[in-house]
Design an enzyme around this catalytic site. Sequence first.
Site, PDB file in Angstrom:
ATOM      1  N   PHE A  11     127.526  37.051  59.259  1.00 23.37           N
ATOM      2  CA  PHE A  11     127.035  35.939  60.092  1.00 23.37           C
ATOM      3  C   PHE A  11     127.537  34.591  59.547  1.00 23.37           C
ATOM      4  O   PHE A  11     128.235  33.843  60.251  1.00 23.37           O
ATOM      5  CB  PHE A  11     125.506  36.003  60.101  1.00 23.37           C
ATOM      6  N   TYR A  85     114.854  46.117  51.716  1.00 21.24           N
ATOM      7  CA  TYR A  85     114.498  45.820  50.318  1.00 21.24           C
ATOM      8  C   TYR A  85     113.589  46.882  49.700  1.00 21.24           C
ATOM      9  O   TYR A  85     113.744  47.213  48.538  1.00 21.24           O
ATOM     10  CB  TYR A  85     113.834  44.437  50.196  1.00 21.24           C
ATOM     11  N   ARG A 160     109.730  44.892  47.901  1.00 17.49           N
ATOM     12  CA  ARG A 160     110.241  43.754  48.667  1.00 17.49           C
ATOM     13  C   ARG A 160     111.034  42.804  47.752  1.00 17.49           C
ATOM     14  O   ARG A 160     111.977  42.159  48.158  1.00 17.49           O
ATOM     15  CB  ARG A 160     109.082  42.997  49.308  1.00 17.49           C
ATOM     16  N   TYR A 163     115.406  42.351  46.240  1.00 15.78           N
ATOM     17  CA  TYR A 163     116.459  41.418  46.677  1.00 15.78           C
ATOM     18  C   TYR A 163     116.336  40.090  45.946  1.00 15.78           C
ATOM     19  O   TYR A 163     117.286  39.594  45.337  1.00 15.78           O
ATOM     20  CB  TYR A 163     116.318  41.229  48.186  1.00 15.78           C
ATOM     21  N   LYS A 167     118.926  38.629  43.195  1.00 17.78           N
ATOM     22  CA  LYS A 167     119.561  37.319  43.438  1.00 17.78           C
ATOM     23  C   LYS A 167     119.243  36.356  42.294  1.00 17.78           C
ATOM     24  O   LYS A 167     120.083  35.563  41.879  1.00 17.78           O
ATOM     25  CB  LYS A 167     119.066  36.726  44.755  1.00 17.78           C
TER      26      LYS A 167
HETATM   27  P1  NAD Z   1     125.481  39.299  56.675  1.00 14.36           P
HETATM   28  O1  NAD Z   1     124.831  40.598  56.380  1.00 14.36           O
HETATM   29  O2  NAD Z   1     125.676  38.902  58.103  1.00 14.36           O
HETATM   30  O3  NAD Z   1     126.897  39.242  55.962  1.00 14.36           O
HETATM   31  C1  NAD Z   1     127.160  39.842  54.730  1.00 14.36           C
HETATM   32  C2  NAD Z   1     128.556  40.428  54.825  1.00 14.36           C
HETATM   33  O4  NAD Z   1     128.878  40.988  53.549  1.00 14.36           O
HETATM   34  C3  NAD Z   1     128.646  41.581  55.842  1.00 14.36           C
HETATM   35  O5  NAD Z   1     129.689  41.337  56.770  1.00 14.36           O
HETATM   36  C4  NAD Z   1     128.953  42.811  54.991  1.00 14.36           C
HETATM   37  O6  NAD Z   1     129.834  43.725  55.639  1.00 14.36           O
HETATM   38  C5  NAD Z   1     129.581  42.174  53.784  1.00 14.36           C
HETATM   39  N1  NAD Z   1     129.469  42.999  52.580  1.00 14.36           N
HETATM   40  C6  NAD Z   1     128.370  43.642  52.134  1.00 14.36           C
HETATM   41  N2  NAD Z   1     128.663  44.313  50.997  1.00 14.36           N
HETATM   42  C7  NAD Z   1     129.974  44.062  50.740  1.00 14.36           C
HETATM   43  C8  NAD Z   1     130.858  44.460  49.727  1.00 14.36           C
HETATM   44  N3  NAD Z   1     130.459  45.270  48.726  1.00 14.36           N
HETATM   45  N4  NAD Z   1     132.133  44.023  49.754  1.00 14.36           N
HETATM   46  C9  NAD Z   1     132.556  43.193  50.759  1.00 14.36           C
HETATM   47  N5  NAD Z   1     131.763  42.790  51.755  1.00 14.36           N
HETATM   48  C10 NAD Z   1     130.491  43.223  51.746  1.00 14.36           C
HETATM   49  O7  NAD Z   1     124.650  38.163  55.905  1.00 14.36           O
HETATM   50  P2  NAD Z   1     124.669  36.583  56.089  1.00 14.36           P
HETATM   51  O8  NAD Z   1     123.467  36.196  56.850  1.00 14.36           O
HETATM   52  O9  NAD Z   1     126.015  36.142  56.538  1.00 14.36           O
HETATM   53  O10 NAD Z   1     124.423  36.130  54.587  1.00 14.36           O
HETATM   54  C11 NAD Z   1     125.497  35.823  53.708  1.00 14.36           C
HETATM   55  C12 NAD Z   1     124.945  35.467  52.339  1.00 14.36           C
HETATM   56  O11 NAD Z   1     123.955  34.432  52.447  1.00 14.36           O
HETATM   57  C13 NAD Z   1     124.238  36.623  51.634  1.00 14.36           C
HETATM   58  O12 NAD Z   1     124.491  36.518  50.257  1.00 14.36           O
HETATM   59  C14 NAD Z   1     122.780  36.395  51.898  1.00 14.36           C
HETATM   60  O13 NAD Z   1     121.963  36.951  50.876  1.00 14.36           O
HETATM   61  C15 NAD Z   1     122.726  34.881  51.888  1.00 14.36           C
HETATM   62  N6  NAD Z   1     121.610  34.355  52.699  1.00 14.36           N
HETATM   63  C16 NAD Z   1     121.668  34.287  54.058  1.00 14.36           C
HETATM   64  C17 NAD Z   1     120.613  33.740  54.774  1.00 14.36           C
HETATM   65  C18 NAD Z   1     120.625  33.553  56.249  1.00 14.36           C
HETATM   66  O14 NAD Z   1     119.740  32.859  56.775  1.00 14.36           O
HETATM   67  N7  NAD Z   1     121.572  34.132  56.978  1.00 14.36           N
HETATM   68  C19 NAD Z   1     119.484  33.302  54.097  1.00 14.36           C
HETATM   69  C20 NAD Z   1     119.436  33.426  52.714  1.00 14.36           C
HETATM   70  C21 NAD Z   1     120.510  33.963  52.029  1.00 14.36           C
HETATM   71  C1  UGA Z   2     115.177  36.478  55.142  1.00 14.74           C
HETATM   72  C2  UGA Z   2     116.068  37.508  54.457  1.00 14.74           C
HETATM   73  O1  UGA Z   2     115.514  37.929  53.242  1.00 14.74           O
HETATM   74  C3  UGA Z   2     117.394  36.993  54.110  1.00 14.74           C
HETATM   75  O2  UGA Z   2     118.247  37.057  55.221  1.00 14.74           O
HETATM   76  C4  UGA Z   2     117.377  35.608  53.543  1.00 14.74           C
HETATM   77  O3  UGA Z   2     117.777  35.682  52.203  1.00 14.74           O
HETATM   78  C5  UGA Z   2     116.039  34.895  53.596  1.00 14.74           C
HETATM   79  O4  UGA Z   2     115.409  35.142  54.828  1.00 14.74           O
HETATM   80  C6  UGA Z   2     116.229  33.391  53.453  1.00 14.74           C
HETATM   81  O5  UGA Z   2     116.403  32.695  54.430  1.00 14.74           O
HETATM   82  O6  UGA Z   2     116.254  32.925  52.322  1.00 14.74           O
HETATM   83  P1  UGA Z   2     112.658  36.616  55.880  1.00 14.74           P
HETATM   84  O7  UGA Z   2     112.603  35.229  56.425  1.00 14.74           O
HETATM   85  O8  UGA Z   2     111.385  37.138  55.313  1.00 14.74           O
HETATM   86  O9  UGA Z   2     113.819  36.740  54.795  1.00 14.74           O
HETATM   87  O10 UGA Z   2     113.153  37.663  56.973  1.00 14.74           O
HETATM   88  P2  UGA Z   2     112.885  37.882  58.512  1.00 14.74           P
HETATM   89  O11 UGA Z   2     113.206  39.299  58.820  1.00 14.74           O
HETATM   90  O12 UGA Z   2     113.609  36.895  59.324  1.00 14.74           O
HETATM   91  O13 UGA Z   2     111.290  37.736  58.657  1.00 14.74           O
HETATM   92  C7  UGA Z   2     110.642  36.500  58.787  1.00 14.74           C
HETATM   93  C8  UGA Z   2     109.159  36.722  59.039  1.00 14.74           C
HETATM   94  O14 UGA Z   2     108.983  37.325  60.325  1.00 14.74           O
HETATM   95  C9  UGA Z   2     108.425  37.623  58.062  1.00 14.74           C
HETATM   96  O15 UGA Z   2     107.136  37.117  57.846  1.00 14.74           O
HETATM   97  C10 UGA Z   2     108.304  38.951  58.805  1.00 14.74           C
HETATM   98  O16 UGA Z   2     107.213  39.719  58.359  1.00 14.74           O
HETATM   99  C11 UGA Z   2     108.129  38.460  60.220  1.00 14.74           C
HETATM  100  N1  UGA Z   2     108.540  39.396  61.301  1.00 14.74           N
HETATM  101  C12 UGA Z   2     109.735  40.000  61.277  1.00 14.74           C
HETATM  102  C13 UGA Z   2     107.666  39.591  62.369  1.00 14.74           C
HETATM  103  O17 UGA Z   2     106.549  39.056  62.417  1.00 14.74           O
HETATM  104  N2  UGA Z   2     108.066  40.394  63.403  1.00 14.74           N
HETATM  105  C14 UGA Z   2     109.263  41.010  63.422  1.00 14.74           C
HETATM  106  O18 UGA Z   2     109.556  41.728  64.404  1.00 14.74           O
HETATM  107  C15 UGA Z   2     110.124  40.812  62.328  1.00 14.74           C
END
Ligand code: NAD
Ligand code: UGA
Length: 363
Positions: A11, A85, A160, A163, A167
């Site tokens: 993403f 997780y 839970r 992760y 990290k």
């Molecule tokens: P995502 O799951 O969409 O993307 C992660 C990508 O990493 C995937 O395309 C997957 O195929 C690839 N991947 C996984 N294991 C791999 C490996 N061993 N080698 C190469 N590629 C690999 O996640 P995202 O939302 O794009 O998040 C990216 C980063 O940001 C992650 O580290 C995630 O923990 C962190 N993050 C994202 C959010 C958010 O809001 N999206 C929030 C907090 C942290």
């Molecule tokens: C997410 C993920 O851990 C990671 O992508 C990222 O690292 C982190 O956010 C971040 O932004 O730092 P979380 O926000 O808990 O964590 O994940 P969601 O699945 O989006 O859940 C958010 C909340 O919605 C939680 O309270 C969950 O219990 C609730 N939820 C989820 C519902 O009430 N209904 C659903 O159908 C799904």
Amino acid sequence: MRLVILGCGGFIGSHLLDRLLVDDRFEIDGWDPDVRKIEAHLNNPRLRLRRSTIRAPGALEDIEAAIARADVVLNLAAICNPADYNKRPLAVINANLFDLHPIIELCSAHRRWLISFSTSEVYGRTIASYLPANKYDDPALYELREDDTPLIMGPIRNQRWTYACAKQMTERLIYAHHAEHEMPFTIIRPLNFFGPKMDYIPGRDGEGVPRVLACFMTALMDGKPLQLVDGGQARRTIISIHEAIDAIMLMLERPEKAQNNIFNIGNRNNEVTMAELADAMRRTYAVITGSPRYNDHPIVHVSALDFYGTGYEDCDRRMPDTSKAERLLGWRPKRPLSEVLLETMTYYHQHYARDERTHGLQP
Ligand code: NAD
Ligand code: UGA
């Protein structure tokens, strides 16, 4: 500027490539086994993509060669879906800690700037959540500050935290390499980025339980109730993926400000409970579809045990202090939640519209 981007097909990676590849200053060596979100870039001569994981045989040698000639290494590779997780804890710990260990060592050995995507989950639960009465009236007990706030996680049986803990250890390893070997680093702690291409839709292009946006979106498109876990009182701040990418671009443009810092990247003005998010999403979907019946789309309550299984525990609240990013990078997100939801949900609606007709749900 030569960049190595691990996990560039996800993403955040897909939106980062959209931005970087319109600028011919950037050359990218990317790794990701999943390229569905970045197909538009596969023929770009400035992207050298390996459709493989960083664990594949021979990958590390190739990555080391790329790191040696790179200016910056960005790590996005992770398993970051909460449903995993507690159900796949070993895969989660490996992906978010052990698989990254050799990458950190390579950056350190070559003294390359490592920009690592961590998570707001490293903060765990707020201090306020452990106090007997609700203490959310005092920001000191819930606001998340990069360099001061303690990182508080629950017991080991609550998996839970695999992760968040992996990290956190990755952050500590990076910091130690900086302290002992002068490796430049930036740690980004994202807070719930929302946008197009965020997650799969179960039954369409993936299976399982995605993050909350895609869960609620699937329920709306499938005509099923939105499920609120444990009362829907957990709070999140939601930020547009585009404004998050702005922050990353500013970091690349201002290495002297970005290096050797940890940054919260989130929008403190867009805080909602999950109950409020569910209601906002059904109202937004009524606007997108032109069908007022979505305003009253059913919402049901479900326990965390039934939804996620044993070992789930929630982060109660994530209110970031983002003053460091504002001061050092001149970055301040402005897009309101309503705008973020409208863009994101319109994407999902358009992208999956054919499937929606299959489900007979077009208004
Ligand atoms: P995502 O799951 O969409 O993307 C992660 C990508 O990493 C995937 O395309 C997957 O195929 C690839 N991947 C996984 N294991 C791999 C490996 N061993 N080698 C190469 N590629 C690999 O996640 P995202 O939302 O794009 O998040 C990216 C980063 O940001 C992650 O580290 C995630 O923990 C962190 N993050 C994202 C959010 C958010 O809001 N999206 C929030 C907090 C942290
Ligand atoms: C997410 C993920 O851990 C990671 O992508 C990222 O690292 C982190 O956010 C971040 O932004 O730092 P979380 O926000 O808990 O964590 O994940 P969601 O699945 O989006 O859940 C958010 C909340 O919605 C939680 O309270 C969950 O219990 C609730 N939820 C989820 C519902 O009430 N209904 C659903 O159908 C799904």
